[in-house]
Design a protein around this motif. Structure first.
Motif, PDB file in Angstrom:
ATOM      1  N   ILE B  25       0.915  -1.128   0.171  1.00  0.00           N
ATOM      2  CA  ILE B  25      -0.017  -0.105   0.075  1.00  0.00           C
ATOM      3  C   ILE B  25       0.868   1.308   0.050  1.00  0.00           C
ATOM      4  O   ILE B  25       1.722   1.687   0.937  1.00  0.00           O
ATOM      5  N   ASP B  26       0.812   1.976  -0.966  1.00  0.00           N
ATOM      6  CA  ASP B  26       1.530   3.279  -1.128  1.00  0.00           C
ATOM      7  C   ASP B  26       2.945   3.263  -0.450  1.00  0.00           C
ATOM      8  O   ASP B  26       3.256   3.935   0.328  1.00  0.00           O
ATOM      9  N   ILE B  27       3.922   2.399  -1.598  1.00  0.00           N
ATOM     10  CA  ILE B  27       5.232   2.292  -1.113  1.00  0.00           C
ATOM     11  C   ILE B  27       5.995   3.487  -1.680  1.00  0.00           C
ATOM     12  O   ILE B  27       5.884   3.748  -3.112  1.00  0.00           O
ATOM     13  N   ASN B  28       6.759   4.177  -0.737  1.00  0.00           N
ATOM     14  CA  ASN B  28       7.732   5.187  -1.283  1.00  0.00           C
ATOM     15  C   ASN B  28       8.879   4.976  -0.843  1.00  0.00           C
ATOM     16  O   ASN B  28       9.001   4.942   0.268  1.00  0.00           O
ATOM     17  N   LEU B  29       9.809   4.768  -1.782  1.00  0.00           N
ATOM     18  CA  LEU B  29      11.304   4.565  -1.359  1.00  0.00           C
ATOM     19  C   LEU B  29      12.313   4.658  -2.225  1.00  0.00           C
ATOM     20  O   LEU B  29      12.142   4.427  -3.529  1.00  0.00           O
ATOM     21  N   ALA B  30      13.324   5.427  -1.951  1.00  0.00           N
ATOM     22  CA  ALA B  30      14.538   5.824  -2.788  1.00  0.00           C
ATOM     23  C   ALA B  30      15.687   5.153  -1.885  1.00  0.00           C
ATOM     24  O   ALA B  30      15.923   5.491  -0.978  1.00  0.00           O
ATOM     25  N   ILE B  31      16.688   4.353  -2.825  1.00  0.00           N
ATOM     26  CA  ILE B  31      17.975   3.987  -2.333  1.00  0.00           C
ATOM     27  C   ILE B  31      19.097   4.501  -3.185  1.00  0.00           C
ATOM     28  O   ILE B  31      18.837   4.495  -4.457  1.00  0.00           O
ATOM     29  N   GLN B  32      19.985   5.044  -2.455  1.00  0.00           N
ATOM     30  CA  GLN B  32      21.187   5.612  -3.274  1.00  0.00           C
ATOM     31  C   GLN B  32      22.038   4.868  -3.481  1.00  0.00           C
ATOM     32  O   GLN B  32      22.178   3.854  -2.968  1.00  0.00           O
ATOM     33  N   PRO B  33      22.918   5.060  -4.594  1.00  0.00           N
ATOM     34  CA  PRO B  33      23.877   4.194  -4.851  1.00  0.00           C
ATOM     35  C   PRO B  33      24.831   3.774  -3.677  1.00  0.00           C
ATOM     36  O   PRO B  33      25.143   4.813  -2.758  1.00  0.00           O
ATOM     37  N   GLY B  34      25.525   2.783  -3.645  1.00  0.00           N
ATOM     38  CA  GLY B  34      26.416   2.376  -2.447  1.00  0.00           C
ATOM     39  C   GLY B  34      25.594   1.947  -1.275  1.00  0.00           C
ATOM     40  O   GLY B  34      26.267   1.491  -0.120  1.00  0.00           O
ATOM     41  N   GLU B  35      24.432   2.263  -0.864  1.00  0.00           N
ATOM     42  CA  GLU B  35      23.786   2.027   0.190  1.00  0.00           C
ATOM     43  C   GLU B  35      23.389   0.576   0.473  1.00  0.00           C
ATOM     44  O   GLU B  35      23.117  -0.279  -0.379  1.00  0.00           O
ATOM     45  N   ILE B  36      23.466   0.203   1.828  1.00  0.00           N
ATOM     46  CA  ILE B  36      23.076  -1.103   2.250  1.00  0.00           C
ATOM     47  C   ILE B  36      21.840  -1.040   3.082  1.00  0.00           C
ATOM     48  O   ILE B  36      21.735  -0.496   4.310  1.00  0.00           O
ATOM     49  N   VAL B  37      20.626  -1.184   2.802  1.00  0.00           N
ATOM     50  CA  VAL B  37      19.486  -1.221   3.146  1.00  0.00           C
ATOM     51  C   VAL B  37      18.970  -2.488   3.861  1.00  0.00           C
ATOM     52  O   VAL B  37      18.916  -3.577   2.939  1.00  0.00           O
ATOM     53  N   ILE B  38      18.494  -2.577   4.872  1.00  0.00           N
ATOM     54  CA  ILE B  38      17.811  -3.751   5.723  1.00  0.00           C
ATOM     55  C   ILE B  38      16.347  -3.456   5.716  1.00  0.00           C
ATOM     56  O   ILE B  38      16.016  -2.408   6.220  1.00  0.00           O
ATOM     57  N   LEU B  39      15.473  -4.521   5.186  1.00  0.00           N
ATOM     58  CA  LEU B  39      14.245  -4.480   5.392  1.00  0.00           C
ATOM     59  C   LEU B  39      13.814  -5.545   6.185  1.00  0.00           C
ATOM     60  O   LEU B  39      13.949  -6.716   6.144  1.00  0.00           O
ATOM     61  N   THR B  40      12.937  -5.333   7.258  1.00  0.00           N
ATOM     62  CA  THR B  40      12.584  -5.921   8.289  1.00  0.00           C
ATOM     63  C   THR B  40      11.080  -6.053   8.281  1.00  0.00           C
ATOM     64  O   THR B  40      10.285  -5.043   7.669  1.00  0.00           O
ATOM     65  N   GLY B  41      10.535  -6.948   9.013  1.00  0.00           N
ATOM     66  CA  GLY B  41       9.047  -6.648   9.282  1.00  0.00           C
ATOM     67  C   GLY B  41       8.321  -8.096   9.341  1.00  0.00           C
ATOM     68  O   GLY B  41       9.106  -9.398   9.033  1.00  0.00           O
ATOM     69  N   PRO B  42       7.118  -8.263   9.986  1.00  0.00           N
ATOM     70  CA  PRO B  42       6.740  -9.718  10.192  1.00  0.00           C
ATOM     71  C   PRO B  42       6.401 -10.377   8.844  1.00  0.00           C
ATOM     72  O   PRO B  42       6.476  -9.890   7.954  1.00  0.00           O
ATOM     73  N   SER B  43       6.304 -11.826   9.224  1.00  0.00           N
ATOM     74  CA  SER B  43       6.020 -12.599   8.217  1.00  0.00           C
ATOM     75  C   SER B  43       4.607 -12.230   7.317  1.00  0.00           C
ATOM     76  O   SER B  43       3.602 -11.951   8.309  1.00  0.00           O
ATOM     77  N   GLY B  44       4.715 -12.061   6.124  1.00  0.00           N
ATOM     78  CA  GLY B  44       3.365 -11.899   5.534  1.00  0.00           C
ATOM     79  C   GLY B  44       3.009 -10.312   5.266  1.00  0.00           C
ATOM     80  O   GLY B  44       2.162 -10.075   4.687  1.00  0.00           O
ATOM     81  N   SER B  45       4.087  -9.702   5.659  1.00  0.00           N
ATOM     82  CA  SER B  45       3.916  -8.225   5.537  1.00  0.00           C
ATOM     83  C   SER B  45       3.953  -7.657   4.257  1.00  0.00           C
ATOM     84  O   SER B  45       3.848  -6.540   3.686  1.00  0.00           O
ATOM     85  N   GLY B  46       4.657  -8.204   3.409  1.00  0.00           N
ATOM     86  CA  GLY B  46       4.570  -7.894   1.738  1.00  0.00           C
ATOM     87  C   GLY B  46       6.131  -7.562   1.491  1.00  0.00           C
ATOM     88  O   GLY B  46       6.408  -7.166   0.311  1.00  0.00           O
ATOM     89  N   LYS B  47       7.335  -8.178   2.216  1.00  0.00           N
ATOM     90  CA  LYS B  47       8.717  -7.861   1.859  1.00  0.00           C
ATOM     91  C   LYS B  47       9.096  -8.318   0.425  1.00  0.00           C
ATOM     92  O   LYS B  47       9.470  -7.979  -0.201  1.00  0.00           O
ATOM     93  N   THR B  48       8.733  -9.920   0.419  1.00  0.00           N
ATOM     94  CA  THR B  48       8.993 -10.788  -0.685  1.00  0.00           C
ATOM     95  C   THR B  48       8.320 -10.271  -1.864  1.00  0.00           C
ATOM     96  O   THR B  48       9.090  -9.947  -2.878  1.00  0.00           O
TER      97      THR B  48
END
Ligand SMILES: Nc1ncnc2c1ncn2[C@@H]1O[C@H](COP(=O)(O)OP(=O)(O)O)[C@@H](O)[C@H]1O
Ligand SMILES: [Mg+2]
Lengths: 390, 233
Positions: B25-48
């Motif tokens: 739902i309404d995802i907004n995300l920018a990742i800059q070159p060289g960044e290491i970003v970790i995405l966490t969240g409960p199972s079933g939250s939509g990460k995959t």
């Protein structure tokens, strides 16, 4: 540098081969299945070619440029025409010789078990040889005496142990068409499924066996041209001179007539059916193997899609697998078939040969078999969804 | 600098019509070159789901997804396939081909680059395997490698083409904590050397420290987190 290494770039090992060779048992099953289908097909085609190649043995070994036969003849020996026409043909410009040829069937009593069967009789004037078979021509003087004959050593064993008896020097008479006849020589021509064997006799003995009326009726007139004479011109002139009921055929046309007649035999259709069955068996086996291969590796294929392989590249892998299976499976298939052909030749006395044409035909059928199976199996590839790999 | 990942107003739902179930739902995300970003969240939250959309493995439905300069909304199949070859994927399961050796598995990624010679591919694949500590296992098939070793082969496969973006979905889930830690440090080191950007989904609290930024997802929405450089757009 003549013997230097060719600057060929080294090629990647095809993924298809890696997949196939990784599962040895499945590969072995696939290859035996394809060989089995190949053997089925080769046997059918072998029977078929044995049957039909044998049928042209005698027409093919006739020694002439033009052949006169009754117009309604569907094969050599089917119908006859009056001998007097041969003399008219001999007078046509360009004709060097016009010789009589008789080709008939006589009853034959197997001297070993007294069973009555039949044999094909070839008769000619011993002074006018008409066959390009040296063993026959060299011994024609031996059949001039009354009730003497030459016997085909490649005749079926059911006619009796004639050749061994002759070689052993036994001189027992054989009952042919109700007359006692003696073997004076042997030759090798070959039988086929429709003819148990052949004897060669003189025209005079033919008259003794079948009577004067029959001896006046020829199965073919064998014509040789004078040197330099034009085949087409002489054939046209023969057609013009002779009555309508007589056809003049070239040697190729005579053989063609024989082939087209026997090709209509129901047995030929049965062999065609057997060939198709073998093909279907092959398709089913290759399909099974390819399908389970794709199915077992769905997640691997999905992974490859995820890392940037296109659907086309993966389709190609499956088609390559099919081609590899076809080529590898064909080799044991043709080797076994060669063995079975020679076994069959020994059992029947009918020459069953692996002809290049038949080999190529079965090889292309095997390739088509593989490609067809692959075409069905690749539909499964669609269910490899790259979205499922995470 | 252009962000490597720029997502705006992304929505995604599974199922159609009345049965449609919104997952993102309404995802907004920018990742800059060289960044290491970790995405966490409960199972079933939509990460995959988010990761597979970013990787061009699934068709986008609504919103804008710009990955490595390619807009994915309405992209053609051909464009998606091309993008995939420019991204390095590391999956939860190693997803190696059983019939291929470690080196052959790694070169599967290189085979998509027709300009490389056979020898170049061998050199790059073996160098990459050496870099993940498997120089002595190049000719082993997956069956003869441990779980950690397999995952390191998978990392070598993802990194050998020097992609600008790496998407990893719980790469340590199948590993014990020791080899999990090693694998992540390896990714971090190689990413630094190659200057690539990493988005890593994980539940593993012990590896959070490698991230420049941690973002949290719940019920299909991105939440602000307590990480030092948190910058959810
Ligand atoms: N192919 C799919 N079809 C329908 N629903 C799905 C599909 N994949 C995932 N979902 C649902 O979408 C939601 C988010 O799943 P996912 O993205 O796998 O979450 P996470 O990776 O955070 O555990 C879950 O409720 C899941 O059941
Ligand atoms: Mg998940």
């Amino acid at each position: 540098m003549v013997f230097g290494k060719l600057p060929l770039p080294r090629r990647e090992k095809p993924l298809a081969w890696s997949q196939l060779s990784h599962q040895r048992v499945r590969l072995l099953v696939a290859l035996s299945g394809i060989s089995f289908a190949n053997i089925l097909i080769f046997m059918q085609l072998g029977f078929r070619s044995a049957m039909f190649s044998g049928t042209t043995n005698v027409p093919a070994s006739l020694d002439g440029d033009v052949f006169l036969i009754d117009e309604t003849s569907q094969f050599l020996g089917n119908e006859t025409f009056d001998k007097s026409q041969l003399y008219r043909a001999a007078a046509v410009p360009g004709v060097a010789t016009a010789r009589p040829f008789y080709y008939s069937t006589a009853s034959w009593v197997n001297p070993d078990n007294r069973k009555t069967t039949s044999i094909t009789v070839i008769a000619m004037n011993p002074a006018q040889p008409v066959m390009a078979v040296p063993a026959i021509n060299d011994q024609l003087a031996l059949v001039e005496q009354s009730d003497r004959m030459l016997f085909d050593t490649k005749s079926l064993p059911s006619l009796g142990g004639i050749a061994p008896a002759f070689i052993a020097g036994q001189d027992t008479p054989i009952e042919v068409q109700g007359r006692k006849m003696w073997v004076n020589g042997i030759f090798a021509l070959g039988s086929n499924i429709f003819k148990r064997g052949h004897i060669v006799i003189s025209d005079v003995n033919y008259l003794r066996l079948f009577g004067a009326t029959q001896a006046n009726q020829l199965h073919a007139g064998v014509i040789k041209l004078e040197p330099g004479a034009n085949l087409q011109t002489v054939m046209a002139e023969l057609e013009r001179t002779l009555p309508e009921e007589i056809s003049a055929l070239s040697h190729a046309e005579l053989i063609e007539l024989e082939q087209s007649y026997w090709a209509k035999e129901p047995a030929g259709i049965i062999f065609d059916f057997g060939t198709i069955m073998g093909f279907v068996v092959g398709v089913v086996i290759v399909y099974q193997v390819l399908y389970s291969d794709v199915n077992d590796h769905l997640s691997e294929y999905a992974t490859l899609k995820a890392i940037g392989y296109s659907d086309g590249q993966l389709l190609l892998v499956v088609f390559q697998e099919a081609t590899i299976l076809a080529v590898l499976g064909f080799m044991p298939g043709i080797l076994c078939s060669l063995g079975l052909y020679s076994l069959l030749s020994n059992l029947t006395g009918v020459a069953v040969l692996m002809r290049l044409g038949v080999g190529l035909q079965v090889f292309s059928m095997t390739l088509v078999m593989g490609v067809l199976s692959a075409a069905i199996a690749v539909r499964k590839l669609r269910s490899a969804d790259p979205a499922d790999v995470f | 600098m252009e962000p490597v990942v720029n997502i705006q107003g992304l929505h995604h739902a599974f199922g159609k019509g009345a049965l449609a179930k919104p997952v993102l739902i309404d995802i907004n995300l920018a990742i800059q070159p060289g960044e290491i970003v970790i995405l966490t969240g409960p199972s079933g939250s939509g990460k995959t789901t988010l990761l597979s959309l970013m990787g061009g493995l699934r068709s986008a439905q609504q919103g804008s997804l710009n990955i490595l300069g390619q807009e994915l909304l309405g992209a053609s199949k051909k464009q998606l396939v091309e993008l995939r070859s420019r991204i390095g994927y590391i999956f939860q399961a190693h997803n190696l081909l059983d019939c291929l050796t470690a080196q052959e598995n790694v070169r599967m990624a290189l085979r998509l680059q027709p300009t490389l010679s056979y020898g170049d591919r061998t050199a790059q694949a073996t160098a990459m395997l050496a870099a993940v500590g498997l120089g002595h296992r190049v000719n082993y098939r997956p069956d003869n490698l441990s779980g950690g070793q397999k995952q390191r082969v998978a990392i070598a496969r993802a990194l050998v083409t020097q992609p600008k973006l790496i998407l990893a979905d719980e790469p340590t889930a199948a590993l014990d904590s020791q080899s999990g830690r090693e694998v992540v440090q390896l990714m971090q080191r190689l990413a630094r050397e190659q200057g690539c950007t990493i988005l890593l989904v994980t539940h593993d609290n012990r590896i959070l420290d490698i991230a420049h930024r941690i973002i949290h997802m719940e019920d299909g929405q991105l939440l602000r987190t307590g990480s030092p450089t948190a910058a959810v757009v």
